[in-house]
Design a protein around this motif. Structure first.
Motif, PDB file in Angstrom:
ATOM      1  N   SER A 114      53.562 -22.166 -33.159  1.00 20.60           N
ATOM      2  CA  SER A 114      52.916 -23.085 -34.085  1.00 20.60           C
ATOM      3  C   SER A 114      51.733 -22.405 -34.774  1.00 20.60           C
ATOM      4  CB  SER A 114      52.434 -24.333 -33.347  1.00 20.60           C
ATOM      5  OG  SER A 114      51.420 -23.995 -32.419  1.00 20.60           O
ATOM      6  N   SER A 115      51.343 -22.956 -35.912  1.00 22.05           N
ATOM      7  CA  SER A 115      50.173 -22.417 -36.624  1.00 22.05           C
ATOM      8  C   SER A 115      48.880 -23.004 -36.085  1.00 22.05           C
ATOM      9  CB  SER A 115      50.290 -22.710 -38.115  1.00 22.05           C
ATOM     10  OG  SER A 115      50.240 -24.104 -38.358  1.00 22.05           O
ATOM     11  N   ASN A 116      48.939 -24.272 -35.668  1.00 18.93           N
ATOM     12  CA  ASN A 116      47.796 -24.940 -35.047  1.00 18.93           C
ATOM     13  C   ASN A 116      46.529 -24.805 -35.904  1.00 18.93           C
ATOM     14  OD1 ASN A 116      46.431 -26.416 -33.106  1.00 18.93           O
ATOM     15  ND2 ASN A 116      45.972 -24.628 -31.831  1.00 18.93           N
ATOM     16  N   TRP A 117      46.667 -25.004 -37.211  1.00 24.67           N
ATOM     17  CA  TRP A 117      45.537 -24.933 -38.134  1.00 24.67           C
ATOM     18  C   TRP A 117      44.739 -23.641 -37.944  1.00 24.67           C
ATOM     19  CZ3 TRP A 117      45.861 -28.108 -42.059  1.00 24.67           C
ATOM     20  CH2 TRP A 117      46.477 -29.352 -41.904  1.00 24.67           C
ATOM     21  N   SER A 118      45.422 -22.543 -38.104  1.00 22.97           N
ATOM     22  CA  SER A 118      44.840 -21.232 -37.840  1.00 22.97           C
ATOM     23  C   SER A 118      43.553 -20.975 -38.621  1.00 22.97           C
ATOM     24  CB  SER A 118      45.869 -20.147 -38.170  1.00 22.97           C
ATOM     25  OG  SER A 118      45.328 -18.863 -38.027  1.00 22.97           O
ATOM     26  N   ALA A 119      43.593 -21.157 -39.936  1.00 19.57           N
ATOM     27  CA  ALA A 119      42.414 -20.860 -40.753  1.00 19.57           C
ATOM     28  C   ALA A 119      41.236 -21.730 -40.361  1.00 19.57           C
ATOM     29  CB  ALA A 119      42.739 -21.050 -42.233  1.00 19.57           C
ATOM     30  N   ASP A 120      41.502 -22.971 -39.999  1.00 20.60           N
ATOM     31  CA  ASP A 120      40.451 -23.882 -39.574  1.00 20.60           C
ATOM     32  C   ASP A 120      39.766 -23.361 -38.311  1.00 20.60           C
ATOM     33  OD1 ASP A 120      40.116 -26.308 -41.186  1.00 20.60           O
ATOM     34  OD2 ASP A 120      39.899 -27.307 -39.251  1.00 20.60           O
ATOM     35  N   ARG A 121      40.560 -22.925 -37.356  1.00 21.45           N
ATOM     36  CA  ARG A 121      40.012 -22.441 -36.087  1.00 21.45           C
ATOM     37  C   ARG A 121      39.171 -21.194 -36.286  1.00 21.45           C
ATOM     38  NH1 ARG A 121      43.669 -20.349 -33.404  1.00 21.45           N
ATOM     39  NH2 ARG A 121      45.579 -20.822 -34.582  1.00 21.45           N
ATOM     40  N   LEU A 122      39.654 -20.274 -37.097  1.00 18.13           N
ATOM     41  CA  LEU A 122      38.928 -19.025 -37.279  1.00 18.13           C
ATOM     42  C   LEU A 122      37.678 -19.209 -38.127  1.00 18.13           C
ATOM     43  CD1 LEU A 122      41.683 -17.994 -36.143  1.00 18.13           C
ATOM     44  CD2 LEU A 122      41.303 -15.934 -37.497  1.00 18.13           C
ATOM     45  N   ARG A 123      37.743 -20.093 -39.114  1.00 16.50           N
ATOM     46  CA  ARG A 123      36.557 -20.355 -39.938  1.00 16.50           C
ATOM     47  C   ARG A 123      35.435 -20.950 -39.089  1.00 16.50           C
ATOM     48  NH1 ARG A 123      36.559 -24.880 -44.665  1.00 16.50           N
ATOM     49  NH2 ARG A 123      37.125 -26.112 -42.827  1.00 16.50           N
ATOM     50  N   ALA A 124      35.792 -21.789 -38.132  1.00 11.23           N
ATOM     51  CA  ALA A 124      34.784 -22.453 -37.312  1.00 11.23           C
ATOM     52  C   ALA A 124      33.977 -21.473 -36.478  1.00 11.23           C
ATOM     53  CB  ALA A 124      35.451 -23.486 -36.401  1.00 11.23           C
ATOM     54  N   ASN A 125      34.520 -20.283 -36.259  1.00  9.73           N
ATOM     55  CA  ASN A 125      33.841 -19.290 -35.428  1.00  9.73           C
ATOM     56  C   ASN A 125      33.077 -18.248 -36.240  1.00  9.73           C
ATOM     57  OD1 ASN A 125      34.754 -20.359 -32.944  1.00  9.73           O
ATOM     58  ND2 ASN A 125      36.729 -19.333 -33.186  1.00  9.73           N
ATOM     59  N   ASP A 126      32.900 -18.497 -37.518  1.00 12.42           N
ATOM     60  CA  ASP A 126      32.239 -17.508 -38.371  1.00 12.42           C
ATOM     61  C   ASP A 126      31.123 -18.183 -39.155  1.00 12.42           C
ATOM     62  OD1 ASP A 126      31.548 -15.508 -40.242  1.00 12.42           O
ATOM     63  OD2 ASP A 126      33.560 -14.645 -40.084  1.00 12.42           O
ATOM     64  N   ARG A 127      29.867 -17.844 -38.834  1.00 11.07           N
ATOM     65  CA  ARG A 127      28.712 -18.502 -39.442  1.00 11.07           C
ATOM     66  C   ARG A 127      28.606 -18.230 -40.938  1.00 11.07           C
ATOM     67  NH1 ARG A 127      23.635 -17.987 -38.656  1.00 11.07           N
ATOM     68  NH2 ARG A 127      23.280 -20.216 -39.038  1.00 11.07           N
ATOM     69  N   GLN A 128      29.188 -17.143 -41.413  1.00 10.20           N
ATOM     70  CA  GLN A 128      29.048 -16.821 -42.830  1.00 10.20           C
ATOM     71  C   GLN A 128      29.753 -17.832 -43.736  1.00 10.20           C
ATOM     72  OE1 GLN A 128      30.126 -12.481 -42.368  1.00 10.20           O
ATOM     73  NE2 GLN A 128      28.437 -12.275 -43.806  1.00 10.20           N
ATOM     74  N   PHE A 129      30.641 -18.629 -43.141  1.00  7.26           N
ATOM     75  CA  PHE A 129      31.322 -19.654 -43.921  1.00  7.26           C
ATOM     76  C   PHE A 129      30.741 -21.040 -43.685  1.00  7.26           C
ATOM     77  CE2 PHE A 129      34.303 -16.157 -43.688  1.00  7.26           C
ATOM     78  CZ  PHE A 129      34.747 -16.063 -45.001  1.00  7.26           C
ATOM     79  N   GLU A 130      29.627 -21.106 -42.943  1.00 11.29           N
ATOM     80  CA  GLU A 130      28.963 -22.387 -42.743  1.00 11.29           C
ATOM     81  C   GLU A 130      28.323 -22.860 -44.046  1.00 11.29           C
ATOM     82  OE1 GLU A 130      26.192 -22.233 -39.556  1.00 11.29           O
ATOM     83  OE2 GLU A 130      27.712 -21.825 -38.032  1.00 11.29           O
ATOM     84  N   ILE A 131      28.247 -24.165 -44.206  1.00  6.02           N
ATOM     85  CA  ILE A 131      27.672 -24.736 -45.427  1.00  6.02           C
ATOM     86  C   ILE A 131      26.307 -25.327 -45.079  1.00  6.02           C
ATOM     87  CG2 ILE A 131      28.043 -26.362 -47.324  1.00  6.02           C
ATOM     88  CD1 ILE A 131      31.035 -26.259 -46.662  1.00  6.02           C
ATOM     89  N   ASN A 132      25.289 -24.481 -45.035  1.00  5.10           N
ATOM     90  CA  ASN A 132      23.930 -24.968 -44.800  1.00  5.10           C
ATOM     91  C   ASN A 132      22.929 -23.932 -45.311  1.00  5.10           C
ATOM     92  OD1 ASN A 132      23.139 -23.102 -42.519  1.00  5.10           O
ATOM     93  ND2 ASN A 132      24.896 -24.096 -41.545  1.00  5.10           N
ATOM     94  N   ASP A 133      21.702 -24.359 -45.457  1.00  3.15           N
ATOM     95  CA  ASP A 133      20.669 -23.498 -46.036  1.00  3.15           C
ATOM     96  C   ASP A 133      20.166 -22.434 -45.071  1.00  3.15           C
ATOM     97  OD1 ASP A 133      20.732 -24.681 -48.494  1.00  3.15           O
ATOM     98  OD2 ASP A 133      19.089 -26.078 -48.099  1.00  3.15           O
ATOM     99  N   SER A 134      20.563 -22.497 -43.806  1.00  3.32           N
ATOM    100  CA  SER A 134      20.048 -21.530 -42.837  1.00  3.32           C
ATOM    101  C   SER A 134      20.733 -20.173 -42.940  1.00  3.32           C
ATOM    102  CB  SER A 134      20.214 -22.078 -41.416  1.00  3.32           C
ATOM    103  OG  SER A 134      21.593 -22.179 -41.068  1.00  3.32           O
TER     104      SER A 134
END
Length: 467
Positions: free
Chosen positions: A334-354
Motif C-alpha cells: 500500500s502507499s499509505n499516504w506516503s508523501a503525507d508521512r514524509l512531509r510531516a517529518n521535515d520541518r522545512q515544509f512546515e507552514i509557520n513563521d519559526s
C-alpha cells in the motif's frame, strides 16, 4: 478481439493534417472480457500530402504507427496540432495516435459524478484499480490489433513515445507486451522499479527514517530536487521569503474560496509543482507578487489572482491524478499516504513563521487535498481506501526487461524534479537495449519546452549517428 472500433470520422486541419477521430469499446477488466466496457477516444494524424517518393513501408498507405502516451496520471491529450514535436515525427514518416488514457479526456472520464455511478466508496476504489498503467497498455495493445489488422504481418508492430507517466506506461508495455513494439521513446519517463512510493519521495524529502528496499546509485550524492528548486527560487527572489510568509498568515486567518474549493496554506504551498517546468520559478514569483499586491491595496485576494492560483491546481478536473498518483508506484504494497508521512517529518515544509523559509511542495498528493478540493472531497472514501490497498499487481517484469529486444531511446534529465535522475538511471541499466540522452539543462517538460533538441537527440540515438 477484446476491443471494438465503434466510430471513425476523418477531417483536415489547417490544410496539412489528416485527422481521424476514433471511438473504441474495451473491457473495464480484461480478466472479464464479457463484462462492463469503457469507451475510449483517440485521434490519429498523418500528413495530408503524399510524398513524391514514399518509403517502402509507407507504400499503399500503410504508414507505421507511433502512439503518444501522455503524462499524468489522469490527463487527456490535447489537440494534435498543439504539440510542438508533431511535425518532426510526421517528417520521419509516422502517423501518430493520441490516445486519451482510460478515465481521462473523452475516454469514460472519471469525475466525482461518474464515479458515483459505481456505488459507494469501496466500489469506487475497486473500479479505479482498473485505471493504472497495466490496463492502459492492455488498451493500447487491443487497439493496435484493430488498427494494424490489414497491415502485412511483419508491419503490425508500432512505436511508442512516453512522456513522464507515459514513460512509466511504456516500461509496463515493454514488460507485458514487447511483441507489439517496434521501438520505445521515453522523455522524463524512466520509472523507479520500486514496490511503493516511499523510496521515490525519500529522494525528494531526504527523510532518514525511511529505509530503501534496494541499493541506491549515488547515495552519497543525494540531491533533493524539491528543496533544491526552493533554494533556487529564494536565491533568485529573496524578497519572496517574507512575502510567502505573509500570504500564509493571511490564508491561516481567513477562509478563502476558489472555484474548485478552498485556498488553504498547504494548497498554496502546492504551487511548487511549477518548479518542475521551464520558467516555473518565475511563474510562481509572479503569483506571489500578485497576491501581495492585492493584500497591500485591498486587504484580500482578487478574482484574477485567485483564478491564476486555481488554474495551477487542476485536481478538480483531473481527479485520477490525486486518487491514483501514489499507486502508480505500488506493486504488492500500500502507499499509505506516503508523501503525507514524509512531509510531516521535515520541518522545512512546515507552514509557520519559526522556519527561516517556507518551502513549497512538488507534484506529490496529500490527504488535506480531500478538504481543499470540493471534487476530491466527494470521493474521499474511495481515496482513503485506495491508500490502504496492498494487493496491487506488478507493473514491471525485471526479468523480461533484462532480456528486452525492443530498442529503447530515453531522454533523462539530471535536473528533473518529478522523476529523480538516480532512480531513472538505475532503471535504464536494467532494461537491455536502452540508449540514453542525458542532459543537465532541461527540466521535466523538455518534450514541450525544448522539443526540437529532445527529438533530434532521440533520433540521433535511433540512427546511431553520435560518434
Amino acid at each position: 478481439m477484446t476491443a471494438k472500433l465503434i466510430d471513425r470520422r476523418f477531417h483536415n486541419v489547417a490544410g496539412k493534417l489528416r485527422v481521424s477521430e476514433l471511438f473504441f469499446d474495451v473491457p473495464v477488466d480484461y480478466s472479464k472480457p464479457a463484462g462492463d466496457t469503457l469507451r475510449l477516444f483517440a485521434r490519429s494524424i498523418a500528413r495530408k500530402n503524399t510524398p513524391i517518393e514514399p518509403s517502402e513501408e509507407s507504400k499503399g498507405g500503410k504508414l507505421p504507427w507511433l502512439v503518444y502516451l501522455q503524462g499524468g496520471p489522469g490527463f487527456g491529450c490535447g489537440t494534435p496540432q498543439s504539440y510542438p514535436w508533431v511535425d518532426f515525427i510526421l517528417s520521419k514518416g509516422y502517423q501518430v495516435l493520441f490516445l486519451d488514457q482510460r478515465g481521462t479526456g473523452l475516454s469514460s472520464t472519471i469525475t466525482a459524478a461518474t464515479l458515483a455511478l459505481q456505488g459507494d466508496g469501496g466500489k469506487q476504489a475497486e473500479y479505479l484499480k482498473n485505471f493504472r498503467a497495466d490496463n492502459i497498455v492492455r488498451d493500447c495493445e487491443a487497439i493496435r490489433k484493430i488498427l494494424t489488422n490489414d497491415y502485412p504481418e511483419d508491419q503490425r508492430k508500432w512505436s511508442i513515445l512516453g512522456q513522464s507517466f507515459g514513460g512509466f506506461c511504456a516500461v509496463t508495455y515493454l514488460s507485458k507486451f514487447p511483441e507489439g513494439l517496434r521501438e520505445a521513446f521515453l522523455t522524463g519517463g524512466l520509472p523507479p522499479l520500486t514496490s511503493g512510493p516511499d523510496p521515490v519521495y525519500k529522494k525528494t524529502y531526504g527523510n532518514s527514517t525511511i529505509d530503501f528496499p534496494f541499493e541506491e546509485p549515488h547515495a552519497d550524492q543525494r540531491i533533493e530536487k524539491v528543496k533544491q528548486r526552493n533554494e533556487a527560487y529564494y536565491e533568485k527572489y529573496p524578497e519572496d521569503v517574507e512575502r510567502v510568509k505573509r500570504i500564509m498568515r493571511y490564508l491561516k486567518e481567513n477562509k478563502v474560496k476558489l472555484p474548485s474549493g478552498l485556498l488553504t496554506p498547504s494548497r498554496f504551498q502546492q504551487l511548487g509543482i511549477l518548479f518542475g517546468f521551464h520558467g516555473g520559478v518565475d511563474s510562481l514569483h509572479d503569483i506571489v507578487v500578485r497576491a501581495c499586491n492585492d493584500l497591500d491595496i485591498f486587504g484580500f485576494l482578487t478574482l484574477p489572482t485567485l483564478s491564476t492560483i486555481d488554474g495551477n491546481g487542476g485536481m478538480d478536473k483531473n481527479i485520477i491524478y490525486a486518487l491514483l498518483h501514489e499507486s502508480i508506484y505500488c506493486q504488492g504494497q500500500s502507499s499509505n499516504w506516503s508523501a503525507d508521512r514524509l512531509r510531516a517529518n521535515d520541518r522545512q515544509f512546515e507552514i509557520n513563521d519559526s522556519v527561516p523559509t517556507i518551502y513549497f511542495t512538488g507534484e506529490m498528493v496529500f490527504k488535506d487535498m480531500l478538504e481543499s478540493y470540493t471534487e476530491l472531497g466527494e470521493v474521499s472514501t474511495a481515496a482513503q481506501r485506495l491508500a490502504t490497498i496492498d494487493d496491487w499487481p506488478a507493473l514491471y517484469d525485471e526479468s523480461q526487461l533484462a532480456r528486452n529486444t525492443v530498442p529503447v531511446y530515453a531522454a533523462t534529465y539530471m535536473e528533473d524534479m518529478y522523476v529523480h535522475f538516480d532512480l531513472a538511471t538505475a532503471t535504464a541499466s536494467k532494461i537491455k537495449n536502452t540508449k540514453q540522452f542525458i542532459t543537465n539543462n532541461i527540466y521535466h517538460d523538455g518534450l514541450r519546452s525544448k522539443s526540437g533538441e529532445i527529438m533530434r537527440q532521440l533520433f540521433n540515438l535511433r540512427e546511431d549517428t553520435i560518434d
